[in-house]
Design a protein around this motif. Structure first.
Motif, PDB file in Angstrom:
ATOM      1  N   THR A  78       0.831  -1.201   0.000  1.00 61.19           N
ATOM      2  CA  THR A  78       0.000   0.000   0.000  1.00 61.19           C
ATOM      3  C   THR A  78       0.865   1.251   0.000  1.00 61.19           C
ATOM      4  O   THR A  78       0.581   2.212  -0.728  1.00 61.19           O
ATOM      5  CB  THR A  78      -0.936   0.005   1.217  1.00 61.19           C
ATOM      6  N   THR A  79       1.923   1.250   0.772  1.00 63.43           N
ATOM      7  CA  THR A  79       2.835   2.391   0.814  1.00 63.43           C
ATOM      8  C   THR A  79       3.498   2.616  -0.541  1.00 63.43           C
ATOM      9  O   THR A  79       3.589   3.751  -1.012  1.00 63.43           O
ATOM     10  CB  THR A  79       3.913   2.170   1.895  1.00 63.43           C
ATOM     11  N   ILE A  80       3.949   1.557  -1.189  1.00 62.10           N
ATOM     12  CA  ILE A  80       4.590   1.676  -2.499  1.00 62.10           C
ATOM     13  C   ILE A  80       3.602   2.208  -3.536  1.00 62.10           C
ATOM     14  O   ILE A  80       3.929   3.112  -4.312  1.00 62.10           O
ATOM     15  CB  ILE A  80       5.184   0.320  -2.947  1.00 62.10           C
ATOM     16  N   VAL A  81       2.393   1.668  -3.553  1.00 58.63           N
ATOM     17  CA  VAL A  81       1.381   2.125  -4.516  1.00 58.63           C
ATOM     18  C   VAL A  81       1.041   3.586  -4.262  1.00 58.63           C
ATOM     19  O   VAL A  81       0.973   4.392  -5.199  1.00 58.63           O
ATOM     20  CB  VAL A  81       0.113   1.233  -4.433  1.00 58.63           C
ATOM     21  N   PHE A  82       0.857   3.951  -3.007  1.00 59.19           N
ATOM     22  CA  PHE A  82       0.530   5.334  -2.658  1.00 59.19           C
ATOM     23  C   PHE A  82       1.673   6.273  -3.043  1.00 59.19           C
ATOM     24  O   PHE A  82       1.442   7.351  -3.585  1.00 59.19           O
ATOM     25  CB  PHE A  82       0.223   5.439  -1.163  1.00 59.19           C
ATOM     26  N   TRP A  83       2.903   5.864  -2.798  1.00 57.27           N
ATOM     27  CA  TRP A  83       4.072   6.680  -3.151  1.00 57.27           C
ATOM     28  C   TRP A  83       4.143   6.910  -4.660  1.00 57.27           C
ATOM     29  O   TRP A  83       4.384   8.021  -5.116  1.00 57.27           O
ATOM     30  CB  TRP A  83       5.348   6.007  -2.650  1.00 57.27           C
ATOM     31  N   ASN A  84       3.924   5.856  -5.443  1.00 56.71           N
ATOM     32  CA  ASN A  84       3.944   5.997  -6.905  1.00 56.71           C
ATOM     33  C   ASN A  84       2.829   6.922  -7.394  1.00 56.71           C
ATOM     34  O   ASN A  84       3.048   7.730  -8.299  1.00 56.71           O
ATOM     35  CB  ASN A  84       3.825   4.631  -7.584  1.00 56.71           C
ATOM     36  N   LEU A  85       1.647   6.799  -6.805  1.00 54.77           N
ATOM     37  CA  LEU A  85       0.545   7.684  -7.188  1.00 54.77           C
ATOM     38  C   LEU A  85       0.847   9.139  -6.845  1.00 54.77           C
ATOM     39  O   LEU A  85       0.548  10.040  -7.627  1.00 54.77           O
ATOM     40  CB  LEU A  85      -0.748   7.245  -6.500  1.00 54.77           C
ATOM     41  N   CYS A  86       1.456   9.364  -5.691  1.00 54.41           N
ATOM     42  CA  CYS A  86       1.817  10.733  -5.297  1.00 54.41           C
ATOM     43  C   CYS A  86       2.872  11.313  -6.235  1.00 54.41           C
ATOM     44  O   CYS A  86       2.761  12.471  -6.645  1.00 54.41           O
ATOM     45  CB  CYS A  86       2.319  10.760  -3.855  1.00 54.41           C
ATOM     46  N   ARG A  87       3.879  10.523  -6.579  1.00 54.89           N
ATOM     47  CA  ARG A  87       4.915  11.000  -7.505  1.00 54.89           C
ATOM     48  C   ARG A  87       4.306  11.378  -8.846  1.00 54.89           C
ATOM     49  O   ARG A  87       4.632  12.414  -9.423  1.00 54.89           O
ATOM     50  CB  ARG A  87       5.976   9.914  -7.713  1.00 54.89           C
ATOM     51  N   TYR A  88       3.416  10.531  -9.347  1.00 56.37           N
ATOM     52  CA  TYR A  88       2.772  10.817 -10.622  1.00 56.37           C
ATOM     53  C   TYR A  88       1.896  12.071 -10.527  1.00 56.37           C
ATOM     54  O   TYR A  88       1.907  12.908 -11.428  1.00 56.37           O
ATOM     55  CB  TYR A  88       1.934   9.623 -11.095  1.00 56.37           C
ATOM     56  N   ALA A  89       1.144  12.193  -9.443  1.00 51.21           N
ATOM     57  CA  ALA A  89       0.259  13.355  -9.281  1.00 51.21           C
ATOM     58  C   ALA A  89       1.059  14.652  -9.213  1.00 51.21           C
ATOM     59  O   ALA A  89       0.668  15.664  -9.810  1.00 51.21           O
ATOM     60  CB  ALA A  89      -0.600  13.194  -8.028  1.00 51.21           C
ATOM     61  N   ILE A  90       2.185  14.639  -8.524  1.00 49.67           N
ATOM     62  CA  ILE A  90       3.016  15.842  -8.417  1.00 49.67           C
ATOM     63  C   ILE A  90       3.610  16.209  -9.776  1.00 49.67           C
ATOM     64  O   ILE A  90       3.585  17.376 -10.185  1.00 49.67           O
ATOM     65  CB  ILE A  90       4.116  15.645  -7.351  1.00 49.67           C
ATOM     66  N   ALA A  91       4.142  15.223 -10.494  1.00 51.55           N
ATOM     67  CA  ALA A  91       4.721  15.487 -11.824  1.00 51.55           C
ATOM     68  C   ALA A  91       3.650  15.981 -12.790  1.00 51.55           C
ATOM     69  O   ALA A  91       3.877  16.920 -13.563  1.00 51.55           O
ATOM     70  CB  ALA A  91       5.394  14.231 -12.368  1.00 51.55           C
ATOM     71  N   ASN A  92       2.483  15.375 -12.746  1.00 49.07           N
ATOM     72  CA  ASN A  92       1.383  15.783 -13.607  1.00 49.07           C
ATOM     73  C   ASN A  92       0.951  17.211 -13.276  1.00 49.07           C
ATOM     74  O   ASN A  92       0.699  18.015 -14.182  1.00 49.07           O
ATOM     75  CB  ASN A  92       0.205  14.815 -13.438  1.00 49.07           C
ATOM     76  N   TYR A  93       0.892  17.528 -11.990  1.00 45.55           N
ATOM     77  CA  TYR A  93       0.507  18.879 -11.568  1.00 45.55           C
ATOM     78  C   TYR A  93       1.516  19.921 -12.067  1.00 45.55           C
ATOM     79  O   TYR A  93       1.125  20.956 -12.605  1.00 45.55           O
ATOM     80  CB  TYR A  93       0.392  18.934 -10.040  1.00 45.55           C
ATOM     81  N   LYS A  94       2.798  19.633 -11.902  1.00 43.36           N
ATOM     82  CA  LYS A  94       3.834  20.569 -12.370  1.00 43.36           C
ATOM     83  C   LYS A  94       3.735  20.789 -13.875  1.00 43.36           C
ATOM     84  O   LYS A  94       3.810  21.917 -14.354  1.00 43.36           O
ATOM     85  CB  LYS A  94       5.235  20.040 -12.049  1.00 43.36           C
ATOM     86  N   TYR A  95       3.574  19.697 -14.620  1.00 41.36           N
ATOM     87  CA  TYR A  95       3.505  19.771 -16.080  1.00 41.36           C
ATOM     88  C   TYR A  95       2.285  20.590 -16.516  1.00 41.36           C
ATOM     89  O   TYR A  95       2.407  21.514 -17.319  1.00 41.36           O
ATOM     90  CB  TYR A  95       3.454  18.357 -16.659  1.00 41.36           C
ATOM     91  N   LYS A  96       1.118  20.240 -15.995  1.00 45.90           N
ATOM     92  CA  LYS A  96      -0.116  20.931 -16.391  1.00 45.90           C
ATOM     93  C   LYS A  96      -0.103  22.390 -15.942  1.00 45.90           C
ATOM     94  O   LYS A  96      -0.574  23.263 -16.674  1.00 45.90           O
ATOM     95  CB  LYS A  96      -1.343  20.226 -15.798  1.00 45.90           C
ATOM     96  N   LYS A  97       0.429  22.664 -14.756  1.00 44.01           N
ATOM     97  CA  LYS A  97       0.487  24.039 -14.249  1.00 44.01           C
ATOM     98  C   LYS A  97       1.370  24.899 -15.151  1.00 44.01           C
ATOM     99  O   LYS A  97       1.008  26.019 -15.520  1.00 44.01           O
ATOM    100  CB  LYS A  97       1.027  24.050 -12.817  1.00 44.01           C
ATOM    101  N   THR A  98       2.528  24.377 -15.527  1.00 43.27           N
ATOM    102  CA  THR A  98       3.430  25.111 -16.410  1.00 43.27           C
ATOM    103  C   THR A  98       2.800  25.332 -17.775  1.00 43.27           C
ATOM    104  O   THR A  98       2.870  26.433 -18.330  1.00 43.27           O
ATOM    105  CB  THR A  98       4.767  24.361 -16.552  1.00 43.27           C
ATOM    106  N   LEU A  99       2.180  24.295 -18.329  1.00 45.76           N
ATOM    107  CA  LEU A  99       1.539  24.410 -19.636  1.00 45.76           C
ATOM    108  C   LEU A  99       0.404  25.431 -19.594  1.00 45.76           C
ATOM    109  O   LEU A  99       0.265  26.256 -20.497  1.00 45.76           O
ATOM    110  CB  LEU A  99       1.017  23.047 -20.103  1.00 45.76           C
TER     111      LEU A  99
END
Length: 172
Positions: free
Chosen positions: A33-54
């Motif tokens: 659960t920790t690994i899955v949650f960590w991967n989801l958080c990493r993806y959400a942060i990267a997606n947020y940065k990308y979309k925010k910049t765009l």
């Protein structure tokens, strides 16, 4: 004294079963659960940065055809904007593209995240590469999610089978 001895002997019989099956499964569940949650958080942060910049470097619009207006063409796909199509206008250079065309252009592997016409930077390489890397990981590797799902299914299956068996024995 005999009752106490019986109680402790029962505890020593149940303790290894409890420890081996439940404690290890709970620990495994928590780690997965920790690994899955960590991967989801990493993806959400990267997606947020990308979309925010765009979104900061461009603005979205919906094309509305008006009379006596020159038609607009997308420089990426070379087709004319149709009524109701979504587009993006870059803030730095004012170039206009279809929304999907620009997003595909920006995500190409060997192309920098720049305007297709004037090459002004839209998204920094660090943000683009982090987003692409996590995007590729998400498409390829779901082994942790699969293992977590199998673990949960096996626990649910055991509980369902155990309850149905105990009900059959109890009512017979």
């Amino acid at each position: 004294m005999a009752a106490l001895t019986r109680c402790f002997s029962f505890f020593y019989k149940v303790y290894p079963i409890l420890f081996c099956s439940w404690i290890l499964q709970v620990l495994r569940f928590m780690i997965l659960t920790t690994i899955v949650f960590w991967n989801l958080c990493r993806y959400a942060i990267a997606n947020y940065k990308y979309k925010k910049t765009l979104n900061k470097k461009s603005s979205k619009f919906v094309f509305r055809r008006k009379k006596h207006v020159v038609s607009l063409d997308c420089a990426i796909c070379l087709s004319e904007f149709q009524h109701g199509e979504k587009g993006r206008k870059l803030e730095s250079c004012k170039h206009i593209f279809h929304e999907n065309c620009l997003e595909k252009w920006l995500m190409q592997k060997d192309v920098k995240a720049t305007c297709p016409l004037c090459r002004s930077v839209i998204i920094s390489e660090e943000i683009k590469e982090e987003y692409r890397k996590l995007e590729d990981e998400g498409k390829r590797d779901h082994s942790y999610e699969k293992e977590l799902a199998l673990l949960l299914l096996s626990v649910l299956n055991r509980r369902c089978c155990h309850h149905s068996f105990s009900n059959l024995v109890f009512y017979s």
